[in-house]
Design an enzyme around this catalytic site. Structure first.
Site, short mmCIF file in Angstrom:
data_model
loop_
_atom_site.label_atom_id
_atom_site.label_comp_id
_atom_site.label_asym_id
_atom_site.label_seq_id
_atom_site.Cartn_x
_atom_site.Cartn_y
_atom_site.Cartn_z
CD GLN A 176 -4.83 -1.23 9.22
OE1 GLN A 176 -5.38 -2.17 9.80
NE2 GLN A 176 -3.52 -1.11 9.21
CG HIS B 20 1.74 -6.86 4.84
ND1 HIS B 20 1.89 -6.45 6.14
CD2 HIS B 20 1.95 -5.77 4.07
CE1 HIS B 20 2.19 -5.16 6.14
NE2 HIS B 20 2.23 -4.72 4.90
CB ALA C 17 -0.95 -0.01 1.20
CB THR C 18 4.24 2.12 1.31
OG1 THR C 18 3.91 1.82 2.67
CG2 THR C 18 5.19 3.30 1.27
CB SER D 212 -1.54 -3.53 2.09
OG SER D 212 -0.46 -4.25 2.61
CG ASN E 253 -2.72 3.14 10.44
OD1 ASN E 253 -3.34 4.14 10.12
ND2 ASN E 253 -1.43 3.16 10.64
CB CYS F 182 4.96 2.86 8.62
SG CYS F 182 4.03 1.53 7.89
CB THR G 140 9.85 -8.83 -13.70
OG1 THR G 140 10.88 -8.47 -14.62
CG2 THR G 140 9.36 -10.23 -13.99
#
Ligand code: PMP
Length: 387
Positions: A178, A200, A72-73, A198, A150, A327, A239
């Site tokens: 989130q 993860h 997401a960043t 995101s 978050n 973060c 890639t």
């Protein structure tokens, strides 16, 4: 991790074993470059595109509107900086409690390109204070407001925001990383133009995220911030992440199809954690919205008279929780989210974030409550008090 209880699921979530198996299957299968024109490439491409279709389906858009990124960043950076690249006279509206991957690119644009950036204030539970004068303007505008926070779990009413816009020259972006997989937040649920997610945060492997556009026309408002290839509809060269995309698509499909059950389960565990901690530690304050109005699984509790960092580090071998966004944890900065709330310094310094996931158990919650309560009592007894 063995006996460690993981209650930091807003920072990342454990990989779902079923998704792990799919990921490994794809890693073995995807030996070709998905952009190559031969059998090995075509096989990798089929995994990549299956992942893309699943993400598109769960967000109610079409596959050619999904751009894969590393997380997401990166997705948020491409949205903010890519919009400024395409529209040299544009302006931005966001809130003070957005993730740093929204705020930092905006500060950068403001200082290097002199573009207008409006930061909306929030109220005591983190809801944005909408300023209709700022909202409605004649210049091209990107409004970027997260779906849920978050740290303090505030869920913004994006449809209300949209209903107040009378200008025609704007797009709405929402960072739903989130909420995705925990709350309904597809294009059918949210009246936004662009969504970022995101993997993860939702039991997929680390290293993948995506930007979703409501339509192909909207994607054309963004110009690549990278040079070196035309992959991912010219927005993210490099890639392509075939095996990761496949795992991400499957994780997404699984969580979106079991949203109601996991919401109920997670809420039950979170309510239990909350009820027991406020009962055991008197004077504990819940930051953000009321327990039933917040991001499922998120709690942010200020324990009286104690330094949150001390308590978190003293229990860290047994219970994983945090004092804010991972973060920014190495930056030494205080949480900008807590700084934006009208609360005292003491409350800010004593706030701990807990994040519960569908892989936590009731027994873990019982154990965590005991560990936290006992360590809190010990610190108070030893006189390790906040100022
Ligand atoms: N936005 C929000 C709201 C988040 O919570 C996070 C993760 N802390 C991110 C963006 C960044 O996600 P990623 O780790 O995938 O880059």
């Amino acid at each position: 991790m063995n006996n460690t209880i993981f209650l930091d699921n807003n920072s990342t979530t454990p990989l779902d074993p079923e998704i792990r198996a799919k990921y490994i299957e794809a890693l073995d299968a995807c030996l070709g470059n998905p952009a190559s024109n031969h059998t090995a490439g075509w096989l990798s491409k089929s995994y990549l595109e299956e992942g893309r279709e699943k993400i598109a389906d769960s967000l109610n858009t079409s596959p050619e509107c999904i751009v894969f990124t590393s997380g997401a960043t990166e997705a948020n950076n491409i949205v903010i900086l890519g919009y400024a690249n395409q529209n040299s006279q544009c302006r931005f509206i966001t809130s003070k409690i957005e993730h740093s991957s929204i705020l930092e690119p905006l500060y950068y644009i403001k200082s290097t390109q002199g573009l207008e950036v409006n930061l909306l204030e929030v109220d005591e539970i983190g809801l944005i204070k909408i300023n209709e004068n700022i909202l409605n303007h004649d210049s091209q505008t990107l409004i970027s407001i997260q779906h849920s926070n978050n740290e303090i779990g505030t869920i913004q009413d994006l449809n209300k925001l949209k209903s107040l816009i009378t200008s025609k020259k704007y797009l709405i972006h929402s960072d739903i990383s989130q909420s995705f997989g925990k709350l309904p937040c597809s294009f059918n649920d949210i009246d936004a133009d662009i969504l970022t997610i995101s993997g993860h945060k939702n039991h997929a492997p680390l290293g993948i995220g995506a930007i979703a556009f409501r339509s192909k026309n909207i994607l054309n408002n963004f110009q690549s911030i990278f040079k070196g290839g035309n992959h991912e509809f010219n927005l993210r060269p490099g890639t392509q992440l075939a095996a990761l995309a496949y795992a991400f698509g499957n994780a997404t499909e699984k969580s979106v199809s079991s949203l109601k059950e996991s919401h109920e389960y997670i809420s039950e565990l979170t309510n239990k954690l909350y009820a027991n901690l406020i009962n055991n530690i008197s004077g504990t304050i819940l930051l953000g919205p009321a327990i039933n109005d917040r991001l499922p699984g998120n709690l942010n509790l200020a324990f009286p008279k104690i330094d949150a960092k001390t308590l978190v580090s003293k229990i860290s071998s047994k219970v994983c929780c945090s004092t804010g966004s991972a973060c920014l944890s190495t930056s030494g900065k205080n949480s900008h989210v807590l700084e934006s709330l009208p609360i005292s310094e003491e409350v800010k310094s004593s706030a701990i974030r807990f994040g519960v996931s569908k892989f936590n158990t009731s027994e873990e919650i019982n154990k965590a409550v005991k560990i936290i309560t006992n360590k809190y009592a010990e610190l108070i007894q030893k006189g390790e008090l906040l100022l």
